[in-house]
Design a protein around this motif. Structure first.
Motif, PDB file in Angstrom:
ATOM      1  N   VAL A   1       0.837  -1.202   0.000  1.00  0.00           N
ATOM      2  CA  VAL A   1       0.000   0.000   0.000  1.00  0.00           C
ATOM      3  C   VAL A   1       0.870   1.250   0.000  1.00  0.00           C
ATOM      4  O   VAL A   1       0.641   2.193  -0.782  1.00  0.00           O
ATOM      5  CB  VAL A   1      -0.954  -0.002   1.219  1.00  0.00           C
ATOM      6  CG1 VAL A   1      -1.704   1.324   1.323  1.00  0.00           C
ATOM      7  CG2 VAL A   1      -1.939  -1.156   1.125  1.00  0.00           C
ATOM      8  N   PHE A   2       1.886   1.278   0.862  1.00  0.00           N
ATOM      9  CA  PHE A   2       2.775   2.432   0.944  1.00  0.00           C
ATOM     10  C   PHE A   2       3.477   2.687  -0.392  1.00  0.00           C
ATOM     11  O   PHE A   2       3.503   3.817  -0.888  1.00  0.00           O
ATOM     12  CB  PHE A   2       3.828   2.220   2.038  1.00  0.00           C
ATOM     13  CG  PHE A   2       3.503   2.908   3.330  1.00  0.00           C
ATOM     14  CD1 PHE A   2       3.577   4.287   3.427  1.00  0.00           C
ATOM     15  CD2 PHE A   2       3.136   2.177   4.445  1.00  0.00           C
ATOM     16  CE1 PHE A   2       3.283   4.937   4.616  1.00  0.00           C
ATOM     17  CE2 PHE A   2       2.825   2.814   5.646  1.00  0.00           C
ATOM     18  CZ  PHE A   2       2.898   4.193   5.730  1.00  0.00           C
TER      19      PHE A   2
ATOM     20  N   GLY B   1      -2.025   9.240   8.170  1.00  0.00           N
ATOM     21  CA  GLY B   1      -3.110   8.350   8.593  1.00  0.00           C
ATOM     22  C   GLY B   1      -2.731   6.889   8.495  1.00  0.00           C
ATOM     23  O   GLY B   1      -3.076   6.090   9.371  1.00  0.00           O
ATOM     24  N   LEU B   2      -1.998   6.521   7.439  1.00  0.00           N
ATOM     25  CA  LEU B   2      -1.543   5.134   7.296  1.00  0.00           C
ATOM     26  C   LEU B   2      -0.626   4.729   8.449  1.00  0.00           C
ATOM     27  O   LEU B   2      -0.757   3.637   9.014  1.00  0.00           O
ATOM     28  CB  LEU B   2      -0.810   4.965   5.964  1.00  0.00           C
ATOM     29  CG  LEU B   2      -1.671   4.758   4.717  1.00  0.00           C
ATOM     30  CD1 LEU B   2      -0.828   4.870   3.461  1.00  0.00           C
ATOM     31  CD2 LEU B   2      -2.368   3.411   4.773  1.00  0.00           C
ATOM     32  N   CYS B   3       0.304   5.621   8.792  1.00  0.00           N
ATOM     33  CA  CYS B   3       1.219   5.331   9.907  1.00  0.00           C
ATOM     34  C   CYS B   3       0.448   5.178  11.220  1.00  0.00           C
ATOM     35  O   CYS B   3       0.731   4.277  12.020  1.00  0.00           O
ATOM     36  CB  CYS B   3       2.263   6.433  10.029  1.00  0.00           C
ATOM     37  SG  CYS B   3       3.407   6.541   8.644  1.00  0.00           S
TER      38      CYS B   3
ATOM     39  N   PRO C   1      -5.784  -6.632   6.112  1.00  0.00           N
ATOM     40  CA  PRO C   1      -4.421  -6.971   5.679  1.00  0.00           C
ATOM     41  C   PRO C   1      -3.690  -5.769   5.088  1.00  0.00           C
ATOM     42  O   PRO C   1      -2.468  -5.659   5.228  1.00  0.00           O
ATOM     43  CB  PRO C   1      -4.657  -8.052   4.607  1.00  0.00           C
ATOM     44  CG  PRO C   1      -6.035  -8.567   4.856  1.00  0.00           C
ATOM     45  CD  PRO C   1      -6.815  -7.414   5.404  1.00  0.00           C
ATOM     46  N   ALA C   2      -4.424  -4.870   4.424  1.00  0.00           N
ATOM     47  CA  ALA C   2      -3.788  -3.715   3.785  1.00  0.00           C
ATOM     48  C   ALA C   2      -3.106  -2.808   4.796  1.00  0.00           C
ATOM     49  O   ALA C   2      -2.095  -2.171   4.493  1.00  0.00           O
ATOM     50  CB  ALA C   2      -4.815  -2.919   2.989  1.00  0.00           C
ATOM     51  N   PHE C   3      -3.649  -2.736   6.014  1.00  0.00           N
ATOM     52  CA  PHE C   3      -3.071  -1.902   7.060  1.00  0.00           C
ATOM     53  C   PHE C   3      -2.286  -2.725   8.081  1.00  0.00           C
ATOM     54  O   PHE C   3      -1.701  -2.170   9.000  1.00  0.00           O
ATOM     55  CB  PHE C   3      -4.160  -1.102   7.777  1.00  0.00           C
ATOM     56  CG  PHE C   3      -4.921  -0.166   6.872  1.00  0.00           C
ATOM     57  CD1 PHE C   3      -4.311   0.386   5.761  1.00  0.00           C
ATOM     58  CD2 PHE C   3      -6.244   0.149   7.130  1.00  0.00           C
ATOM     59  CE1 PHE C   3      -5.006   1.243   4.914  1.00  0.00           C
ATOM     60  CE2 PHE C   3      -6.945   1.006   6.289  1.00  0.00           C
ATOM     61  CZ  PHE C   3      -6.318   1.554   5.178  1.00  0.00           C
TER      62      PHE C   3
END
Length: 317
Positions: free
Chosen positions: A84-85, A121-123, A182-184
């Motif tokens: 994702v990243f 936000g992802l972090c 799973p994506a996160f």
């Protein structure tokens, strides 16, 4: 004691090298995916958008399927969060290298701001505690993934305890468990559900902004008739990332609508899918008067009305 310390050091090095390896595989997977998507605008640029999206979806499925095959046969395993990243940074890189020069300064500030907030936000969601619960704190024996938390009373506190669910992926119990993402690389539970919804909206908003920016870039090139070999390759790259973002919006949009529904009626995905596992959602009623046969139907004991449900969601912590 020295041997024990050496063992721990070796384990840290092994874990670190394993993480680096998985991230490297994820980076290669992103590059293969994005360059495979280049084939669609390269060979089917005159086809309708629906055909291009269909072909792009098939290419994504083939690439993801080959990734699963590599994992099973060769033992190579990528990291979904890293994928994702790297996908986010790839799209951002294409924007800076190609699309940005045709975009207004206001739209440029908006898009870059969205990307920065998206990465933050992802972090946060990857690192935030979703609501882990030590099951030893409850007076329950022989817990497994098929068990619901029993309660002795029906007050609000006991109902909250009943919403502790088991995650098979993390092999632990989560307060307000919705699903494992799973994506996160994390569960979605009571403590990070709000962040998850905000991040989902952020993804959709950023992808739509990128689609708008790329469309403006393509239209300006065509109006100015500056299609040379270099600009043609840039246009192909921009269109392939545009198709990628449109496909993301097409599945993330319904996914967001589903979670808005869950918020409005105060139910989690896990509870909706597996409600027969949890006694509080089961309503037994006789099919006909005088018969011993019982039918099990669904009831939601947490539904307090849309306004109160939304207020409860906004105050989750």
């Amino acid at each position: 004691m020295d041997k024990l310390l050496q063992f721990y050091d070796q384990m840290k090095v092994l874990a670190s090298s394993k993480s680096i390896g998985r991230c490297t595989i994820s980076c290669i997977s992103v590059l293969l995916t994005q360059f495979a998507l280049l084939l669609v605008p390269l060979f089917f640029s005159s086809s309708p958008l629906f055909i291009q999206l269909t072909l792009s979806a098939l290419i994504l499925l083939i690439v993801l399927g080959s990734g699963g095959w590599c994992r099973r046969v060769l033992g190579f395993r990528a990291s979904a969060p890293a994928f994702v990243f790297f996908s986010v940074f790839f799209v951002w890189g294409v924007y800076f290298a190609i699309v940005r020069k045709a975009i207004s300064s206001v739209m440029d500030v908006v898009f870059n701001g969205e990307m920065i907030l998206l990465i933050i936000g992802l972090c946060r969601i990857m690192l935030k505690d979703p609501g882990f619960v030590a099951h030893e704190s409850f007076c329950l024996d022989e817990l497994d993934e098929n068990s619901a938390f029993a309660v002795q009373t029906h007050n609000e506190s006991s109902l909250l305890q009943m919403r502790v669910r088991y995650c098979k992926s993390c092999k632990t119990y989560i307060q307000g468990f919705d699903h494992h993402c799973p994506a996160f690389g994390n569960c979605i539970g009571q403590k990070n559900y709000v962040i998850f919804i905000v991040l989902l909206v952020g993804f959709i908003s950023t992808e739509i902004s990128y689609v708008v920016c790329t469309s403006q870039f393509a239209s300006k090139l065509q109006v100015l008739k500056e299609i040379t070999t270099e600009t043609d390759s840039n246009l192909v790259m921009a269109r392939s990332t545009l198709l990628f973002c449109v496909l993301q919006v097409l599945w993330q949009g319904p996914f967001l609508i589903w979670h808005v529904y869950c918020i409005c009626f105060n139910i989690r995905t896990e509870e909706w899918v597996n409600w027969k596992k949890y006694p509080e959602f089961q309503l037994n009623a006789s099919s006909l008067p005088g018969e011993n046969c019982h039918e099990m139907s669904f009831k939601n004991p947490y539904n307090k009305g849309i306004l109160r449900n939304v207020k409860e969601f906004l105050t989750l912590k």
